[in-house]
Design an enzyme around this catalytic site. Structure first.
Site, PDB file in Angstrom:
ATOM      1  N   ASP A 576      51.963  48.479  47.330  1.00  0.00           N
ATOM      2  CA  ASP A 576      50.670  47.892  47.663  1.00  0.00           C
ATOM      3  C   ASP A 576      50.499  46.524  47.014  1.00  0.00           C
ATOM      4  O   ASP A 576      50.882  46.312  45.851  1.00  0.00           O
ATOM      5  CB  ASP A 576      49.528  48.800  47.200  1.00  0.00           C
ATOM      6  CG  ASP A 576      49.562  50.163  47.878  1.00  0.00           C
ATOM      7  OD1 ASP A 576      50.241  50.283  48.919  1.00  0.00           O
ATOM      8  OD2 ASP A 576      48.928  51.103  47.365  1.00  0.00           O
ATOM      9  N   LYS A 673      34.897  47.258  41.202  1.00  0.00           N
ATOM     10  CA  LYS A 673      36.137  47.127  41.965  1.00  0.00           C
ATOM     11  C   LYS A 673      35.887  46.733  43.421  1.00  0.00           C
ATOM     12  O   LYS A 673      36.517  45.798  43.939  1.00  0.00           O
ATOM     13  CB  LYS A 673      36.941  48.431  41.915  1.00  0.00           C
ATOM     14  CG  LYS A 673      38.237  48.353  42.715  1.00  0.00           C
ATOM     15  CD  LYS A 673      39.047  49.626  42.620  1.00  0.00           C
ATOM     16  CE  LYS A 673      40.317  49.512  43.466  1.00  0.00           C
ATOM     17  NZ  LYS A 673      41.150  50.727  43.392  1.00  0.00           N
ATOM     18  N   ASP A 848      47.940  45.633  53.838  1.00  0.00           N
ATOM     19  CA  ASP A 848      48.694  45.113  52.692  1.00  0.00           C
ATOM     20  C   ASP A 848      49.349  46.230  51.884  1.00  0.00           C
ATOM     21  O   ASP A 848      49.678  46.048  50.718  1.00  0.00           O
ATOM     22  CB  ASP A 848      47.785  44.275  51.781  1.00  0.00           C
ATOM     23  CG  ASP A 848      46.613  45.080  51.226  1.00  0.00           C
ATOM     24  OD1 ASP A 848      46.373  46.199  51.714  1.00  0.00           O
ATOM     25  OD2 ASP A 848      45.928  44.581  50.315  1.00  0.00           O
TER      26      ASP A 848
END
Length: 915
Positions: A576, A673, A848
């Site tokens: 990742d 986050k 991604d």
């Protein structure tokens, strides 16, 4: 979408009184039609909803692939033209024969469909009703009543699953009407089929972009069908109507909204049906199933790639492009893009039978599993109903205005939390249902792909694909296993540690952690389901239990062989990106400081940008909290105290004091986050506040639950101050991101300048060409609402896909930065997919997150770094600048920001760039 196209045609001399479903030797459902000997028998007559949608399309795919493998496509098309489909079918009740059994809900759906079909057939519009029912009359001229009824019931099932208390009339009408119109166009296309590819005819009848008139026609048609449904469907216990038309006060916009309100028995029945694994869940998956042969390339025709016979949503390779983008695509050289899509579609998959069996057992046991709640669907729907009753009480004036304001936002967030639980539980059941037929099969599965207007790639089978949540990802593995080799077991251990949340340490430390717990890894897969001890299973401790179980099982089997290097592994291992949006911004600006924070330069341990931002925010909160006089806390939190009553200089101190217990350790990282992750994609301050507020409320709920259960007393924020605390933290977080990533901020501001040049100064849609040659056009326009009189009520309708409105300048401006970065991450992914295929490496991706076999992770890591450096070695911002200068020669187009000192080649040596 219901089709008039049969998936297998054959001659038959057996008469039948009505369509009869049976499972053939080849595993597909056949419907034998009442026809003389010289007629034909087909799998699936148009509009008949006889088996679940996922099964119909899965069977259609098996049949169509078999037809082509046998070289009989010409005979198939010839037989189709001879088939007289009109008027040969009667309504076949909704039913299924799956591993999950049936439920009384099926009988209710059968009765609804039969009653609605009869009402549609008997309806005769009056001259004064032409505007309201004219669209229904036109649909009846092409589709039989039972087909329209079947479509409506399918859409109602889908909406009732998500909204069992009430459905907005406009949304429901649009969904039903659009589905019927699409089936109507497909039916007309089937009647015009020629020797050419069958779907060419239907493509010409389906508009590439809906006009305002198309939208109004869909709403009018859907409303007419729903009006008949409201009047003619009843609950099973007595003669009460199953639905009623009413209004609900939209407190946010202070206006009344028309809604369809199901009877309480209907809401309860659907909840019970979902929990009892009723067949109605099988009506919800996507119309598109995985394939059993590699998908057709888009190289020959951008509109006919992917499925061999089945029509795709939207336009083809690009889903629903605007008119300007369609023209650009027709002239563009897309060979590099097509190669990437072909590489992704060539990867073969298979359902992991062991994971499927575990998930089925977990579903039956109704135990907590990762993010799936322990509560059954009935309990969750009851919670949601109670919250909606509170909303209605507030709207009806049973609470004071001050109480309404105070409780409104808390109710919205509580509803969102419960709805998320309902969604997770339903999705779990849905994925399990849809994959039930795919398990225990030797045939490989393939996913056809297409792209959105920015170039981001998605499989056309979203219900069952590796892009889904943990359940779907854990179920799928590569169909062609490969030896682990020298480093494969190491990467399996790293993968398991990542799934369990041990991903903030070095790669060696992650593998070592798994070695330390190897006995527990093996033991947890030997006896995976111990209901009273499930939470202590190792693989159920990190929030991704399905993927962790699959990894633990693979490791245990490899170790058990005594020679792991030769073990044939089919498990996809993920690598990742580290906040990939910021990685692209750092590379674009050659930002050495920002690049170091997102692992563009080598380091011994991975940089964690979320923790770094959280640490800065934490320090600011603690510094402000130190200025607060704690002796005033009791007075400040006294009865009736609210944030708006505080002076601006006093409120931050109080909020910082209240937040102090929550900004320590992992809790602090979790709070910020999502905001950090979405900052590069254009999140607004209000959006960031909502994200952080949800995290604070979750912490409050955890603390209160532990207190009720006799656990330790934990600090939690007074509910009256959660909103203000969320805004306070959102401002700190956004300001910190701007301060830490100065280059990214400058590039985003420059991209907004380009959008102003195109949209504000020149009144044009923002467009650019990606490094692979894909033309991208942002489709955002303003749409004026028009009043439409329907069979249920008057509604205001606007078409989001209309090409007629003026350019939406503000949306063009705010969307360019995130859309441009998305086009770059898609370019990097497609370049990596092509390079991996050239070297014989299986490759899959979820934006991604790049996947491959454990034995080829090192090779893929080298390739993805090479392709990233290759991509950003070009002067991408300079190229974009030149594109805008050439397109708008009379406007002043500012040059891009100056670049920093980052050496892109350092990415080649950074092991945590993707990890």
């Amino acid at each position: 979408m219901l089709r008039r196209l049969p998936s297998l045609v054959r001659a038959s001399s057996q008469p039948a009184l009505r369509p009869a479903a049976s499972l053939s030797d080849h595993g597909h459902v056949e419907l034998v039609v009442n026809a003389p000997a010289d007629k034909l028998v087909v799998d699936e007559p148009a509009g008949v909803v006889a088996v679940p949608a996922w099964r119909q399309h899965w069977d259609r795919q098996l049949a169509s692939e078999a037809v082509q493998r046998e070289g009989a496509l010409a005979d198939y098309l010839s037989g189709l033209r001879k088939a007289k489909l009109e008027g040969e079918y009667e309504f076949e009740p909704l039913r299924t024969a799956t591993v999950f059994g049936a439920h009384k809900l099926d009988a209710v759906l059968e009765q609804w469909a039969a009653d609605l079909s009869a009402a549609i057939a008997a309806h005769r519009e009056k001259p004064s009703q032409k505007q309201m029912y004219g669209a229904l009359a036109r649909a009846k001229a092409v589709l039989p009543p039972h087909a329209i009824a079947g479509i409506a019931i399918k859409e109602m099932c889908s909406m009732l699953t998500a909204l069992p208390e009430c459905m907005p009339v406009l949304v429901a009408s649009m969904r039903v009407g659009s589905a019927v119109l699409a089936a109507q166009a497909a039916a007309a296309a089937a009647a015009l089929a020629t020797d050419n590819v069958l779907m060419d005819a239907s493509a010409s009848l389906l508009p590439a972009a809906a006009s305002d008139e198309d939208t109004e026609a869909a709403v009018a048609l859907g409303s007419a069908v729903l009006a008949l449904l409201v009047r003619n469907t009843h609950i099973s216990t007595d003669s009460e109507n199953a639905f009623r038309h009413g209004h609900q006060l939209d407190m946010g916009r202070n206006k009344r909204t028309g809604v369809l309100i199901p009877h309480d028995a209907v809401s309860r029945l659907f909840a019970e049906g979902a929990y009892s694994k009723s067949s109605f869940l099988a009506l919800r998956p996507s119309d598109y199933a995985p394939m059993e042969t590699p998908p057709r390339s888009f190289g020959d025709d951008l509109r006919s790639g992917g499925y061999l016979l089945q029509r795709k949503r939207g336009w083809g390779m690009i889903g629903r492009p605007c008119a300007l983008q369609r023209k650009a695509l027709a002239k563009a050289d897309l060979r590099a893009v097509v190669r990437g899509l072909d590489a992704l579609g060539s990867v073969a998959w298979r359902v992991n039978d062991d994971v499927w069996q575990l998930l089925a057992d977990v579903h039956d046991a109704a135990v907590p599993f990762g993010k799936m709640p322990a509560e059954n669907i009935v309990a969750l729907v009851d919670q949601r109903s109670a919250l909606r009753r509170k909303e209605r009480e507030a709207a009806e004036g049973l609470l004071t205005r001050e109480e309404v304001k105070e409780r409104k936002r808390k109710l919205e967030l509580d509803l969102a939390a419960v709805q998320a639980k309902v969604s997770r539980r339903s999705t779990f059941s849905l994925v399990l249902q849809a994959t039930s037929k795919m398990a225990n099969r030797s045939n490989a599965l393939y996913f056809p792909y297409n792209m959105d207007f920015r170039g981001r790639v998605y499989p056309l089978s979203p219900a069952v694909s590796h892009t889904g949540e943990d359940t779907a990802r854990g179920l799928l593995g590569f169909a062609q296993p490969k030896p682990l080799g020298e480093r494969g077991l190491f990467w399996l251990k790293v993968h398991l540690a990542n799934q369990l949340g041990h991903d903030k340490v070095s790669l060696d430390d992650r593998a070592a952690w798994v070695d330390e717990h190897m006995d527990e890894v093996v033991r947890s897969v030997e006896q995976p389901l111990v209901p009273n001890d499930l939470q202590r299973r190792l693989w159920n401790q990190g929030g991704k239990p399905a993927q962790a179980y699959a990894a633990a099982l693979e490791i245990a089997r490899a170790v058990r062989t005594g020679n792991p290097a030769s073990y044939l592994s089919s498990l996809p291992v993920h690598q990742d990106g580290s906040c990939n949006g910021l990685q692209h911004y750092a590379a674009l600006g050659r930002d050495l400081v920002g690049g170091a924070k997102v692992n563009l330069v080598p380091r011994d341990k991975p940089a964690d940008v979320y923790s770094e931002i959280a640490a800065i925010v934490r320090a600011q909160v603690l510094k402000t909290a130190a200025t607060y006089d704690a002796s005033r806390l009791a007075d400040d939190l006294g009865l009736g105290a609210r944030p708006k009553y505080f002076a601006k200089d006093r409120l931050p101190g109080l909020l910082a004091h209240l937040l102090t217990p929550h900004v320590t350790g992992k809790m602090s990282r979790k709070i910020v986050k999502q905001t950090v992750m979405t900052s590069v994609y254009g999140v607004t301050l209000l959006g960031a506040r909502d994200q952080i507020e949800r995290q604070l409320l979750a912490l409050n709920d955890d603390a209160k639950r532990m207190e009720r259960n006799g656990g330790p007393l934990l600090d939690y924020i007074d509910d009256r101050f959660v909103g203000a605390a969320g805004m306070y933290l959102a401002k700190l977080t956004m300001d910190t991101i701007k301060g830490e990533f100065v280059s990214a901020k400058e590039i985003m501001e420059w991209l907004q300048h380009l959008a102003r040049v195109a949209a504000s100064e020149n009144g044009q849609l923002v467009s650019w060409v990606t490094p692979l040659g894909l033309p991208v056009v942002q489709p955002y326009r303003k749409h004026n609402a028009r009043l439409v009189r329907t069979a249920l009520q008057k509604v205001f309708v606007s078409s989001e896909r209309s090409e007629n409105g003026p350019v939406h300048a503000s949306k063009q401006r705010t969307a360019l930065a995130p859309n441009y970065v998305h086009s770059l991450d898609s370019t990097h992914m497609l370049m990596t997919a092509t390079a991996c295929q050239e070297r014989g490496i299986a490759f899959a991706a979820v934006h991604d997150s790049f996947w491959t076999h454990a034995g080829t992770v090192d090779a893929m890591n080298a390739i993805l770094r090479e392709q990233f450096v290759r991509l950003h070695s070009r002067d991408l911002l300079g190229e974009l600048h030149e594109q805008f200068k050439a397109r708008y020669p009379l406007s002043r187009v500012a040059p891009p920001p100056k670049k920093g000192a980052l050496d892109l080649k350092s990415v080649l040596e950074s092991q945590y760039f993707f990890a």
